[in-house]
Design an enzyme around this catalytic site. Structure first.
Site, PDB file in Angstrom:
ATOM      1  CE  LYS A  59      -4.462  -1.174   0.158  1.00 56.15           C
ATOM      2  NZ  LYS A  59      -5.498  -0.581  -0.712  1.00 56.15           N
ATOM      3  CB  SER A 314      -1.324  -8.256  -0.625  1.00 58.24           C
ATOM      4  OG  SER A 314      -2.169  -8.931   0.284  1.00 58.24           O
TER       5      SER A 314
END
Length: 421
Positions: A59, A314
Protein backbone atom coordinates in the site's frame (compact mmCIF):
# COMPACT_ATOMS: atom_id res chain seq x y z
CA UNK A 1 -9.10 17.94 -14.48
CA UNK A 2 -10.03 14.38 -13.42
CA UNK A 3 -10.39 11.98 -16.31
CA UNK A 4 -13.74 10.38 -16.93
CA UNK A 5 -13.98 6.77 -15.87
CA UNK A 6 -14.78 5.71 -19.44
CA UNK A 7 -11.56 7.27 -20.80
CA UNK A 8 -9.03 6.45 -18.06
CA UNK A 9 -6.71 3.50 -18.46
CA UNK A 10 -3.31 3.34 -16.75
CA UNK A 11 -0.48 4.19 -19.13
CA UNK A 12 2.82 2.36 -18.97
CA UNK A 13 4.75 5.64 -19.11
CA UNK A 14 2.91 6.88 -16.00
CA UNK A 15 3.56 3.60 -14.20
CA UNK A 16 7.27 3.86 -14.99
CA UNK A 17 7.22 7.46 -13.76
CA UNK A 18 5.62 6.21 -10.51
CA UNK A 19 8.41 3.65 -10.18
CA UNK A 20 10.96 6.48 -10.34
CA UNK A 21 9.03 8.47 -7.72
CA UNK A 22 8.97 5.48 -5.39
CA UNK A 23 12.60 4.48 -5.82
CA UNK A 24 13.88 6.03 -2.58
CA UNK A 25 10.89 4.99 -0.46
CA UNK A 26 9.76 1.55 -1.62
CA UNK A 27 11.78 -1.64 -1.39
CA UNK A 28 12.06 -3.85 -4.45
CA UNK A 29 10.64 -6.94 -2.79
CA UNK A 30 11.95 -10.37 -3.81
CA UNK A 31 10.27 -12.81 -6.19
CA UNK A 32 11.09 -16.12 -4.52
CA UNK A 33 10.66 -19.74 -5.59
CA UNK A 34 8.69 -21.67 -2.96
CA UNK A 35 9.67 -25.33 -2.62
CA UNK A 36 6.69 -26.45 -0.54
CA UNK A 37 3.99 -25.18 -2.88
CA UNK A 38 5.98 -26.00 -6.02
CA UNK A 39 6.27 -29.64 -4.93
CA UNK A 40 2.64 -29.78 -3.86
CA UNK A 41 1.28 -28.49 -7.18
CA UNK A 42 4.06 -29.80 -9.46
CA UNK A 43 4.59 -26.27 -10.74
CA UNK A 44 7.10 -23.45 -10.41
CA UNK A 45 5.42 -21.37 -7.69
CA UNK A 46 6.94 -17.94 -7.13
CA UNK A 47 5.96 -15.62 -4.29
CA UNK A 48 6.11 -11.85 -4.77
CA UNK A 49 6.84 -10.84 -1.18
CA UNK A 50 5.13 -7.46 -0.71
CA UNK A 51 4.77 -8.45 2.94
CA UNK A 52 8.45 -7.43 3.23
CA UNK A 53 7.83 -3.74 2.54
CA UNK A 54 8.67 -1.39 5.41
CA UNK A 55 4.95 -0.96 6.12
CA UNK A 56 4.51 -4.72 5.54
CA UNK A 57 2.23 -4.32 2.51
CA UNK A 58 2.23 -2.93 -1.02
CA UNK A 59 0.00 0.00 0.00
CA UNK A 60 2.91 2.40 0.45
CA UNK A 61 3.34 2.41 -3.35
CA UNK A 62 -0.01 3.97 -4.18
CA UNK A 63 -0.16 6.22 -1.14
CA UNK A 64 3.26 7.77 -1.69
CA UNK A 65 2.73 8.13 -5.44
CA UNK A 66 -0.57 9.94 -4.90
CA UNK A 67 0.72 12.27 -2.20
CA UNK A 68 3.83 13.04 -4.28
CA UNK A 69 1.58 14.22 -7.10
CA UNK A 70 -0.11 16.93 -4.99
CA UNK A 71 0.66 20.63 -5.30
CA UNK A 72 2.41 22.59 -2.54
CA UNK A 73 -0.90 24.20 -1.63
CA UNK A 74 -2.65 20.82 -1.36
CA UNK A 75 0.18 19.41 0.73
CA UNK A 76 0.09 22.40 3.06
CA UNK A 77 -3.64 22.00 3.58
CA UNK A 78 -3.22 18.37 4.65
CA UNK A 79 -4.80 15.13 3.52
CA UNK A 80 -7.51 12.74 4.70
CA UNK A 81 -7.88 9.00 4.09
CA UNK A 82 -9.97 6.01 5.11
CA UNK A 83 -8.49 2.56 5.56
CA UNK A 84 -8.92 -0.83 7.19
CA UNK A 85 -5.24 -0.69 8.07
CA UNK A 86 -2.64 -1.17 5.34
CA UNK A 87 -3.47 1.93 3.28
CA UNK A 88 -3.41 3.88 6.54
CA UNK A 89 0.16 2.74 7.21
CA UNK A 90 1.22 3.75 3.71
CA UNK A 91 -0.39 7.17 4.08
CA UNK A 92 1.10 7.62 7.55
CA UNK A 93 4.62 6.90 6.33
CA UNK A 94 4.11 9.17 3.31
CA UNK A 95 2.93 12.01 5.61
CA UNK A 96 6.00 11.55 7.77
CA UNK A 97 8.33 11.52 4.76
CA UNK A 98 6.66 14.62 3.26
CA UNK A 99 6.21 16.26 6.68
CA UNK A 100 2.55 17.05 6.07
CA UNK A 101 -0.51 16.56 8.24
CA UNK A 102 -2.89 13.67 7.66
CA UNK A 103 -6.12 12.59 9.32
CA UNK A 104 -6.70 8.83 9.04
CA UNK A 105 -10.12 7.26 9.57
CA UNK A 106 -10.18 3.55 10.42
CA UNK A 107 -13.07 1.20 11.31
CA UNK A 108 -13.41 0.68 15.07
CA UNK A 109 -12.80 -3.14 14.83
CA UNK A 110 -9.44 -2.64 13.08
CA UNK A 111 -6.89 -4.96 14.77
CA UNK A 112 -4.95 -3.07 17.43
CA UNK A 113 -1.67 -4.09 15.84
CA UNK A 114 -2.55 -2.17 12.67
CA UNK A 115 -3.62 0.93 14.61
CA UNK A 116 -0.35 0.91 16.55
CA UNK A 117 1.63 0.53 13.34
CA UNK A 118 -0.13 3.55 11.82
CA UNK A 119 0.78 5.62 14.89
CA UNK A 120 4.38 4.47 14.69
CA UNK A 121 4.83 5.32 10.99
CA UNK A 122 3.00 8.65 11.11
CA UNK A 123 4.16 9.97 14.45
CA UNK A 124 3.24 13.59 15.08
CA UNK A 125 2.14 14.09 11.47
CA UNK A 126 -1.09 12.11 11.71
CA UNK A 127 -4.31 11.92 13.71
CA UNK A 128 -6.25 8.64 13.88
CA UNK A 129 -10.03 8.59 14.07
CA UNK A 130 -11.79 5.25 14.69
CA UNK A 131 -15.21 5.48 13.07
CA UNK A 132 -17.95 2.92 12.39
CA UNK A 133 -17.80 -0.85 12.02
CA UNK A 134 -16.64 -1.23 8.40
CA UNK A 135 -14.37 0.42 5.88
CA UNK A 136 -17.46 1.96 4.28
CA UNK A 137 -18.37 3.69 7.57
CA UNK A 138 -14.85 5.08 7.93
CA UNK A 139 -14.92 6.16 4.29
CA UNK A 140 -18.09 8.22 4.77
CA UNK A 141 -16.65 9.95 7.82
CA UNK A 142 -13.39 10.72 6.02
CA UNK A 143 -15.16 12.08 2.95
CA UNK A 144 -17.27 14.38 5.13
CA UNK A 145 -14.15 15.89 6.73
CA UNK A 146 -12.39 16.10 3.38
CA UNK A 147 -15.29 17.92 1.73
CA UNK A 148 -16.03 20.25 4.63
CA UNK A 149 -12.39 21.29 5.20
CA UNK A 150 -11.36 21.08 1.53
CA UNK A 151 -8.56 18.65 2.31
CA UNK A 152 -7.32 16.22 -0.34
CA UNK A 153 -8.86 12.79 0.03
CA UNK A 154 -6.34 10.00 -0.64
CA UNK A 155 -8.52 7.12 -1.80
CA UNK A 156 -7.28 3.62 -0.90
CA UNK A 157 -7.90 2.24 -4.39
CA UNK A 158 -10.12 4.26 -6.76
CA UNK A 159 -7.65 6.87 -7.96
CA UNK A 160 -5.35 7.10 -11.00
CA UNK A 161 -2.19 7.81 -9.01
CA UNK A 162 -2.98 5.08 -6.48
CA UNK A 163 -3.49 2.55 -9.28
CA UNK A 164 -0.28 3.62 -11.04
CA UNK A 165 1.67 3.31 -7.79
CA UNK A 166 0.34 -0.20 -7.11
CA UNK A 167 1.10 -1.13 -10.74
CA UNK A 168 4.82 -0.84 -10.04
CA UNK A 169 4.56 -4.27 -8.36
CA UNK A 170 3.82 -5.64 -11.82
CA UNK A 171 6.86 -3.95 -13.35
CA UNK A 172 9.08 -5.54 -10.70
CA UNK A 173 7.65 -9.03 -11.22
CA UNK A 174 8.34 -8.91 -14.95
CA UNK A 175 11.84 -7.51 -14.42
CA UNK A 176 12.64 -10.16 -11.80
CA UNK A 177 11.28 -13.18 -13.66
CA UNK A 178 13.72 -15.00 -15.93
CA UNK A 179 10.93 -17.15 -17.40
CA UNK A 180 7.58 -16.50 -19.03
CA UNK A 181 4.86 -16.26 -16.39
CA UNK A 182 1.84 -18.43 -17.18
CA UNK A 183 -0.40 -17.48 -14.24
CA UNK A 184 -0.51 -14.48 -11.93
CA UNK A 185 -2.78 -14.61 -8.89
CA UNK A 186 -3.51 -11.22 -7.36
CA UNK A 187 -5.62 -10.39 -4.26
CA UNK A 188 -8.60 -8.09 -4.71
CA UNK A 189 -10.14 -5.78 -2.12
CA UNK A 190 -11.13 -2.46 -3.69
CA UNK A 191 -9.27 -3.41 -6.86
CA UNK A 192 -6.39 -0.91 -6.98
CA UNK A 193 -3.62 -3.51 -6.95
CA UNK A 194 -5.38 -5.79 -9.43
CA UNK A 195 -6.09 -2.88 -11.77
CA UNK A 196 -2.51 -1.68 -11.80
CA UNK A 197 -0.73 -5.03 -11.96
CA UNK A 198 -3.10 -6.47 -14.57
CA UNK A 199 -2.51 -3.42 -16.77
CA UNK A 200 1.24 -4.02 -16.73
CA UNK A 201 0.80 -7.68 -17.61
CA UNK A 202 -1.72 -7.09 -20.38
CA UNK A 203 0.79 -4.63 -21.87
CA UNK A 204 4.09 -6.45 -21.32
CA UNK A 205 3.07 -10.09 -20.85
CA UNK A 206 -0.30 -10.52 -22.59
CA UNK A 207 -0.21 -14.33 -22.58
CA UNK A 208 -0.15 -14.43 -18.75
CA UNK A 209 -3.50 -15.37 -17.25
CA UNK A 210 -4.29 -12.84 -14.51
CA UNK A 211 -6.62 -14.23 -11.84
CA UNK A 212 -8.21 -12.02 -9.16
CA UNK A 213 -8.90 -13.58 -5.74
CA UNK A 214 -11.40 -12.34 -3.14
CA UNK A 215 -12.63 -13.69 0.21
CA UNK A 216 -15.91 -15.60 -0.17
CA UNK A 217 -17.51 -13.39 2.48
CA UNK A 218 -16.85 -10.19 0.54
CA UNK A 219 -17.15 -11.00 -3.19
CA UNK A 220 -17.67 -7.41 -4.34
CA UNK A 221 -15.59 -7.57 -7.56
CA UNK A 222 -16.85 -11.03 -8.51
CA UNK A 223 -20.46 -9.91 -8.13
CA UNK A 224 -19.83 -6.66 -10.01
CA UNK A 225 -18.22 -8.47 -12.95
CA UNK A 226 -20.97 -11.11 -13.00
CA UNK A 227 -23.75 -8.49 -12.91
CA UNK A 228 -21.90 -6.20 -15.35
CA UNK A 229 -22.35 -3.23 -13.01
CA UNK A 230 -20.57 -1.98 -9.91
CA UNK A 231 -23.05 -3.10 -7.29
CA UNK A 232 -22.77 -2.61 -3.53
CA UNK A 233 -23.13 -5.66 -1.29
CA UNK A 234 -25.57 -5.39 1.61
CA UNK A 235 -23.41 -7.32 4.06
CA UNK A 236 -19.88 -8.73 4.14
CA UNK A 237 -17.74 -10.91 6.37
CA UNK A 238 -15.11 -8.48 7.72
CA UNK A 239 -12.61 -11.18 8.77
CA UNK A 240 -10.27 -10.60 5.81
CA UNK A 241 -10.10 -6.95 6.77
CA UNK A 242 -7.52 -5.99 4.14
CA UNK A 243 -9.78 -7.17 1.32
CA UNK A 244 -13.32 -6.77 2.66
CA UNK A 245 -15.20 -3.90 1.03
CA UNK A 246 -18.88 -3.72 0.13
CA UNK A 247 -18.16 -2.03 -3.19
CA UNK A 248 -15.08 -1.86 -5.40
CA UNK A 249 -14.04 1.36 -7.14
CA UNK A 250 -15.67 2.61 -10.31
CA UNK A 251 -12.28 3.00 -11.95
CA UNK A 252 -10.98 -0.33 -10.71
CA UNK A 253 -14.16 -2.15 -11.77
CA UNK A 254 -13.80 -0.87 -15.33
CA UNK A 255 -10.13 -1.80 -15.54
CA UNK A 256 -10.57 -5.25 -14.00
CA UNK A 257 -13.50 -5.88 -16.32
CA UNK A 258 -11.10 -5.46 -19.23
CA UNK A 259 -8.01 -7.12 -17.79
CA UNK A 260 -8.84 -10.04 -15.50
CA UNK A 261 -9.03 -13.48 -17.06
CA UNK A 262 -10.97 -14.82 -14.09
CA UNK A 263 -12.30 -13.63 -10.74
CA UNK A 264 -12.62 -16.24 -7.98
CA UNK A 265 -13.31 -16.44 -4.24
CA UNK A 266 -11.82 -18.43 -1.36
CA UNK A 267 -13.59 -19.45 1.89
CA UNK A 268 -12.33 -17.67 4.99
CA UNK A 269 -11.62 -21.01 6.66
CA UNK A 270 -9.32 -22.03 3.82
CA UNK A 271 -7.49 -18.69 4.15
CA UNK A 272 -6.99 -19.39 7.87
CA UNK A 273 -5.48 -22.79 7.13
CA UNK A 274 -3.05 -21.15 4.69
CA UNK A 275 -2.02 -18.62 7.35
CA UNK A 276 -1.22 -21.47 9.76
CA UNK A 277 0.60 -23.48 7.09
CA UNK A 278 2.71 -20.50 6.04
CA UNK A 279 3.75 -19.88 9.63
CA UNK A 280 4.35 -23.52 10.60
CA UNK A 281 6.02 -24.69 7.38
CA UNK A 282 7.63 -21.54 5.95
CA UNK A 283 8.12 -19.32 9.05
CA UNK A 284 6.29 -16.60 7.09
CA UNK A 285 3.66 -14.41 8.76
CA UNK A 286 0.85 -13.34 6.43
CA UNK A 287 -2.35 -11.50 7.13
CA UNK A 288 -5.67 -12.91 5.85
CA UNK A 289 -5.58 -10.80 2.66
CA UNK A 290 -1.96 -11.84 2.14
CA UNK A 291 -2.96 -15.52 2.12
CA UNK A 292 -5.63 -15.20 -0.58
CA UNK A 293 -3.53 -16.11 -3.60
CA UNK A 294 -1.96 -19.22 -2.09
CA UNK A 295 -5.33 -20.35 -0.75
CA UNK A 296 -6.85 -20.51 -4.23
CA UNK A 297 -4.22 -22.80 -5.78
CA UNK A 298 -6.16 -25.96 -4.93
CA UNK A 299 -8.92 -24.81 -7.27
CA UNK A 300 -6.39 -24.47 -10.12
CA UNK A 301 -4.16 -27.47 -9.37
CA UNK A 302 -4.76 -29.18 -12.71
CA UNK A 303 -4.40 -26.01 -14.77
CA UNK A 304 -1.14 -24.84 -13.20
CA UNK A 305 0.68 -28.19 -13.27
CA UNK A 306 4.04 -27.67 -14.98
CA UNK A 307 3.47 -23.91 -15.27
CA UNK A 308 5.26 -20.82 -13.99
CA UNK A 309 2.95 -19.26 -11.39
CA UNK A 310 3.28 -16.04 -9.40
CA UNK A 311 1.28 -15.53 -6.20
CA UNK A 312 1.29 -11.96 -4.93
CA UNK A 313 1.63 -11.95 -1.13
CA UNK A 314 0.15 -8.57 -0.32
CA UNK A 315 0.80 -8.07 3.40
CA UNK A 316 1.84 -9.40 6.80
CA UNK A 317 0.03 -7.12 9.23
CA UNK A 318 -1.52 -9.89 11.28
CA UNK A 319 -2.52 -9.31 14.89
CA UNK A 320 -1.33 -12.12 17.17
CA UNK A 321 -4.52 -11.78 19.23
CA UNK A 322 -6.43 -13.21 16.25
CA UNK A 323 -4.53 -16.50 16.35
CA UNK A 324 -7.22 -18.37 18.29
CA UNK A 325 -9.92 -17.27 15.83
CA UNK A 326 -7.72 -18.17 12.86
CA UNK A 327 -7.13 -21.68 14.25
CA UNK A 328 -10.83 -22.09 15.02
CA UNK A 329 -11.92 -21.07 11.52
CA UNK A 330 -9.32 -23.37 9.96
CA UNK A 331 -10.51 -26.37 12.00
CA UNK A 332 -14.16 -25.67 11.22
CA UNK A 333 -13.38 -25.39 7.51
CA UNK A 334 -11.34 -28.60 7.58
CA UNK A 335 -14.18 -30.52 9.23
CA UNK A 336 -12.13 -31.17 12.35
CA UNK A 337 -13.98 -28.98 14.88
CA UNK A 338 -17.64 -29.63 15.68
CA UNK A 339 -20.08 -28.21 18.20
CA UNK A 340 -23.13 -29.98 19.58
CA UNK A 341 -25.90 -29.57 22.09
CA UNK A 342 -25.53 -32.74 24.12
CA UNK A 343 -28.42 -33.86 26.33
CA UNK A 344 -26.83 -35.43 29.40
CA UNK A 345 -28.99 -37.65 31.60
CA UNK A 346 -28.95 -36.03 35.04
CA UNK A 347 -27.46 -38.96 36.87
CA UNK A 348 -24.06 -39.78 38.25
CA UNK A 349 -21.69 -41.24 35.68
CA UNK A 350 -23.33 -39.69 32.59
CA UNK A 351 -20.31 -37.59 31.69
CA UNK A 352 -17.97 -40.55 32.21
CA UNK A 353 -20.14 -42.65 29.89
CA UNK A 354 -19.99 -39.94 27.23
CA UNK A 355 -16.21 -39.67 27.43
CA UNK A 356 -15.50 -43.41 27.62
CA UNK A 357 -18.16 -44.87 25.31
CA UNK A 358 -19.23 -42.09 22.92
CA UNK A 359 -16.07 -40.14 22.11
CA UNK A 360 -13.57 -41.82 19.83
CA UNK A 361 -10.08 -42.70 21.00
CA UNK A 362 -8.56 -39.63 19.33
CA UNK A 363 -11.47 -37.19 19.87
CA UNK A 364 -10.79 -34.25 22.15
CA UNK A 365 -13.27 -32.05 24.03
CA UNK A 366 -12.19 -28.43 23.51
CA UNK A 367 -15.31 -26.63 24.74
CA UNK A 368 -17.80 -27.57 27.46
CA UNK A 369 -20.57 -25.47 28.96
CA UNK A 370 -23.15 -27.10 31.24
CA UNK A 371 -25.62 -26.00 33.88
CA UNK A 372 -27.39 -28.64 35.97
CA UNK A 373 -31.19 -28.39 36.14
CA UNK A 374 -32.24 -30.57 39.09
CA UNK A 375 -35.91 -30.91 38.09
CA UNK A 376 -35.20 -32.12 34.55
CA UNK A 377 -34.55 -35.59 33.25
CA UNK A 378 -31.88 -34.36 30.83
CA UNK A 379 -29.55 -31.35 31.01
CA UNK A 380 -28.26 -29.73 27.82
CA UNK A 381 -24.58 -28.87 27.43
CA UNK A 382 -22.77 -27.16 24.59
CA UNK A 383 -19.78 -29.33 23.68
CA UNK A 384 -17.00 -28.66 21.19
CA UNK A 385 -15.13 -31.69 19.87
CA UNK A 386 -11.94 -31.69 17.82
CA UNK A 387 -11.43 -34.75 15.62
CA UNK A 388 -8.22 -36.22 14.26
CA UNK A 389 -9.88 -37.02 10.91
CA UNK A 390 -12.99 -35.44 9.38
CA UNK A 391 -14.30 -38.94 8.56
CA UNK A 392 -14.76 -39.56 12.31
CA UNK A 393 -17.79 -37.25 12.48
CA UNK A 394 -20.46 -39.65 11.20
CA UNK A 395 -19.49 -42.51 13.58
CA UNK A 396 -19.39 -40.01 16.48
CA UNK A 397 -22.93 -38.78 15.79
CA UNK A 398 -24.11 -42.38 15.41
CA UNK A 399 -22.76 -43.27 18.88
CA UNK A 400 -24.35 -40.14 20.37
CA UNK A 401 -27.76 -41.13 19.01
CA UNK A 402 -27.47 -44.77 20.05
CA UNK A 403 -26.85 -43.72 23.67
CA UNK A 404 -29.42 -40.86 23.61
CA UNK A 405 -26.90 -38.05 24.07
CA UNK A 406 -27.48 -36.29 20.75
CA UNK A 407 -29.36 -33.01 20.88
CA UNK A 408 -28.40 -30.78 17.95
CA UNK A 409 -25.48 -30.18 15.58
CA UNK A 410 -24.50 -26.50 15.76
CA UNK A 411 -22.04 -26.04 12.89
CA UNK A 412 -24.90 -25.95 10.38
CA UNK A 413 -26.95 -23.53 12.47
CA UNK A 414 -24.97 -20.24 12.26
CA UNK A 415 -27.36 -18.11 14.32
CA UNK A 416 -27.49 -20.55 17.21
CA UNK A 417 -23.77 -21.27 16.84
CA UNK A 418 -22.78 -17.61 17.20
CA UNK A 419 -25.12 -17.19 20.19
CA UNK A 420 -23.95 -20.23 22.14
CA UNK A 421 -20.24 -20.49 21.24
Amino acid sequence: MRLKIETYYPKLENIKKAATTLKEVVAQTPLLHNYTYSNKYQANILLKREDLQQVRSYKIRGAYNKISSLSKEELANGIVCASAGNHAQGVALACSKKQIHGTIFMPAPTPKQKVEQVKMFGGAYIDIQLSGDTFDDAYKAAKHVSDSLEKTFVHPFDDEKIIEGQATVGLEIIEQSSEKIDYLFVPVGGGGLASGVSTVFKTLSPTTKVIGVEPAGAPSMKRALADKKNIKLDTIDKFVDGAAVKQVGDLTYKICQQNLDDMVTVPEGKICQTILDMYNKEAIVVEPAGALTLSVLDAFKEEIKGKNVVCLISGSNNDITRTAEIKERALLYGGLKHYFIIRFPQRAGALKEFVMDVLGENDDITFFEYSKKTNRENGPAVVGVELENREDLVPLIKRMKERNFYGEYLNDNPNLFEFLV
